[in-house]
Design a protein around this motif. Sequence first.
Motif, PDB file in Angstrom:
ATOM      1  N   ASP A 215       0.622  -1.226   0.131  1.00  0.00           N
ATOM      2  CA  ASP A 215       0.006  -0.023   0.019  1.00  0.00           C
ATOM      3  C   ASP A 215       0.803   1.211   0.055  1.00  0.00           C
ATOM      4  OD1 ASP A 215       1.051  -0.543   2.543  1.00  0.00           O
ATOM      5  OD2 ASP A 215      -0.610   0.636   3.548  1.00  0.00           O
ATOM      6  N   ARG A 216       2.130   1.252  -0.181  1.00  0.00           N
ATOM      7  CA  ARG A 216       2.981   2.466   0.114  1.00  0.00           C
ATOM      8  C   ARG A 216       2.890   3.312  -1.200  1.00  0.00           C
ATOM      9  NH1 ARG A 216       2.442   0.427   4.586  1.00  0.00           N
ATOM     10  NH2 ARG A 216       4.196   0.443   6.068  1.00  0.00           N
ATOM     11  N   GLY A 217       2.646   2.694  -2.490  1.00  0.00           N
ATOM     12  CA  GLY A 217       2.790   3.581  -3.302  1.00  0.00           C
ATOM     13  C   GLY A 217       4.016   3.622  -4.177  1.00  0.00           C
ATOM     14  N   ASP A 218       5.108   3.320  -3.509  1.00  0.00           N
ATOM     15  CA  ASP A 218       6.558   3.446  -4.040  1.00  0.00           C
ATOM     16  C   ASP A 218       6.952   2.413  -5.087  1.00  0.00           C
ATOM     17  OD1 ASP A 218       7.235   1.380  -2.280  1.00  0.00           O
ATOM     18  OD2 ASP A 218       7.831   2.469  -0.605  1.00  0.00           O
ATOM     19  N   LYS A 219       6.043   1.351  -5.067  1.00  0.00           N
ATOM     20  CA  LYS A 219       6.049   0.137  -5.881  1.00  0.00           C
ATOM     21  C   LYS A 219       7.521  -0.734  -5.689  1.00  0.00           C
ATOM     22  CE  LYS A 219       2.983   2.214  -9.289  1.00  0.00           C
ATOM     23  NZ  LYS A 219       3.008   2.818 -10.562  1.00  0.00           N
TER      24      LYS A 219
END
Lengths: 132, 843
Positions: free
Chosen positions: B826-830
């Motif tokens: 869920d961090r969005g930094d992939k």
Amino acid sequence: MSSDPGELERQPDRPTYDLPRVTSVETRRTQFAPRRRNFKTALPDVDTAVEFLVVTDGAIPARALGPVLVVGESILTEVAAADDTHYRFVALEPQTLEPGAPISLGWSGRPVTESIPTGFRFEPPESAPEEN
Amino acid sequence: MDGKVVERDRLDLQDDRELLSPPWLGEPLYQCATAVTVFGFVPHAEIDLEVDGAIAVSITAEFPEPVGETLALSAPLVSGQTLRVRQRWAGLTSPWSPSVVVRDHTVDYPAGPPRPQINPPPVLHCGSRTRVANLLGGGNVWITADGAEVGRVNGCAIPGQGVNVNPFYGSGQRVRAHFELCRDQSPPSLEHITQPGPVPLPIPGFDDVYEGGEQLRINSIANGARVSVSRNGLPLGTFRCWGGALLLGLNPAFSTGENLEASQQLCPTDPPSGTGTTPVQPCTSLPAPGVGPVQAGDSRLVVTSSVPGSQILVYRNLVQVGLGSAPIVNLTQTLVAGDTVHVLQKLPGCVGRLVVELTVACVDPPYQGDPTALDLFPVGFIEYADGPVRGSVYYPADDDGENTAFNERLAGTGRVPVVFMAHGNHSPADPSYLGYDYFQRSLARMGIVAVSVDCNALNGAGSGVGNIEDRADLIIDSIRHFQTLDVTPGSLFGGKLDLARVGLMGHSRGGDAIVTLPAVIGSIGVTIRAGLALASTNFRYWFGLPTIAPAGYAFMTVLPAADGDVVDNNGAQFYDQASPDPFKSQVYVHSTNHNFFNREWAFDDGVTPVISRSSHERILDVYGCALFRSTLLGHATEVYLDQTLKPVGTPIAIVHLSYQKEGQTTVDNHEDRNGIAVNSLMLPTSQAGGMSADEYPFDQVSAAFNGSFFGLTTGMVAQPLERGAVFRTEVGSEDLTGREIWLRVAEVATGSVPAGGTGFQLGLEDGAGTIGWIDSDFVGGLPRPFDRPGTDKSMLSLLRFKSGCARPQRGKLDLQGIVAVLIRCDRGDKRALAFDDLQLVKP
């Protein structure tokens, strides 16, 4: 009281693991039959092993990793030191050695690309097996 | 989780004016004790001690720090009695503390009470007071100088007691501390020889003093010095101090504008130190206290720093749940993950303006205890040699020193376990086997014989599997040597060694050898219980032979992240292959090198700046003692390996642990060759929301996800292509009430270490489709990759998720019927994450 800003101490020299230059490589056939006092070795008994007698211009550093002799695609990890400049590497599967293969010296576990070419190439020995 | 400091005025803290936390008894309590020590009360509280339901002692206490309040008893304690305490203050009465049952010390210490320690050392010429530590509360402690008693306290405090010395220590005297309980005398302390004090003596310093405070901490005091204190120029007297800091209670409370002074002196004929001075700071400067980690399930709070003599007030979700004092405040409610906790300190007439605020984590273990601290016996040592079979051995003895007699009382309780150690390859000119004396001493004083085998005959440039086998052979020779000594009448070790309880420790190639040894030793009357491979090589792997899978004993590996020699941390291969019999442990330590664990190996080989040599030794000592105490002595020290507790005095921030124990449910270890779509339970998995997860070898092979994996196993790499990508793995229907979900995980290293950490969420899904989530930051967080020049590493470590922390956004999660475990990126930094060994665990 005045304060000393200090000065970062330079990290002492790390041990160098530079390998010496190989000055000669000779091969001969040999028997390989290691004996242990308390158990049976995992290494195979080999009647037709090939031994590489390597002479260097200096000592190979003592460290956790061991020196390996890279002969073409084969990596020889079993080695005994006669003295600081004379080493006996043994190939337990000599059939994998390719005549004319380049020989380089490296460290166990390190990429073959890091091994140092010796300028010598593998020449199959002519001599009969000797007792190990 | 880390706290932050906030202004009290901005909070709506609700005081509970009826609340007073119970104090607590110093434990354990033993029969024959003539005193007990109480902690955690507010200054000047009335303390009631109840023995078997009747109040036995009531006193007005002074201050809870530095040593609590020791209550003299009218009659010695008797095994089986129950004791508890409460406090009364300002018209309030606390609840009773939990009851403590009096024990028989000979059950816990069949070979006699622990030996006392003079702490802090050294003892100084003209010293007037010494602290003796490592005591059982309520016993008798005394000090001798050159054999003559110079100080005594009957009915001592726990865990240490200050003893006044009369006459003061002379020059060059031999000083020892002694202890007895129930007329059962311990071995004497280590002998200390008095030394000259520093010249000149340092000027005393002061901790900050605040308006309203009643205690004054004066520091930089020489051991045994006498400290003269003045307040506003008026002498208050001279106080003896065991050294370090002197914490005085003064009356009345401090006011701003006051001036405090102190000087110290050792020998009356020598000049005193210069005079130190400090002002009193205003109430507005009173800082917030420091507090230890808090986690779900805690019912007490550890205070790590506070102003002496302060009351500590604790609030849960803005409502007061504790009033006590450092170092531990008992709470009236149990903390729940996600709670907000506020803590402030208060002095008479001065309530702290600043408050520490923190969120209760799901998992954030407390610092508690030290697995190296068990100090029972003096330590003897001797070199042994029988032809090429040689080395050094440290053992529990009747007294310290070379070739002293084996501890007779310990021998009388039965045979003792043995640990054999083996160094690695190094210059044969150095006596490498002497390099672990610190670890040998630690084990010997606990009651373990510790042998370090001299393998120098095999050191140099020889190498290969044969060299490792030669080392194993030599270690077995030493084991046989001690077998022979054990059956040799008149031998120091005759009839004393328990070779059914053997541990092994090997460093570098020695680690390789001790992994080999259990696989080849055969039936010679030796049972290996534990093996510790430190910075180990793996020559079989390099040769092309199968890597040995440690089995039948508890395995541990210590991996120095900045190792400049064993670059690949090959010990991880053994961990990956080991069976948890009954457990396996991996200790990956940032900023440590290959050599500093051995005192004879001088060079720093680290590829980055590393922690000090003493910190390296501390790492081996702590985790090695935890391993061998657990497996050879049956102590509950595996709690330091499975992350239940953090050992005090250890650089925990750089230590990353993996741990697995037998008998747990493995959801997926990715070893089944059944692909990513099916887990180890043979149940399906699925991916959604842009998840791209697959199984890869965690090994230095071309099929690996990238070149950063150095173990020898198969695991999963999850690459989220979108924020919120989910991997779901089914578990059938499991009751996870009171259970934990254990998962090894790493941020995949991909070159330079990116700024800022990352993480994920672990979800539990019940049969109704309700999902409760726990964030990785709530269980300690995902460790950052070690920034190692030239070699990226994705080294996995264990995260423990308590099932009870899972919170659904809506509805109620049915922990009794969990059908799937989910991983949500869920961090969005992939960033890619590596996972392995997903287990459902009974703590």
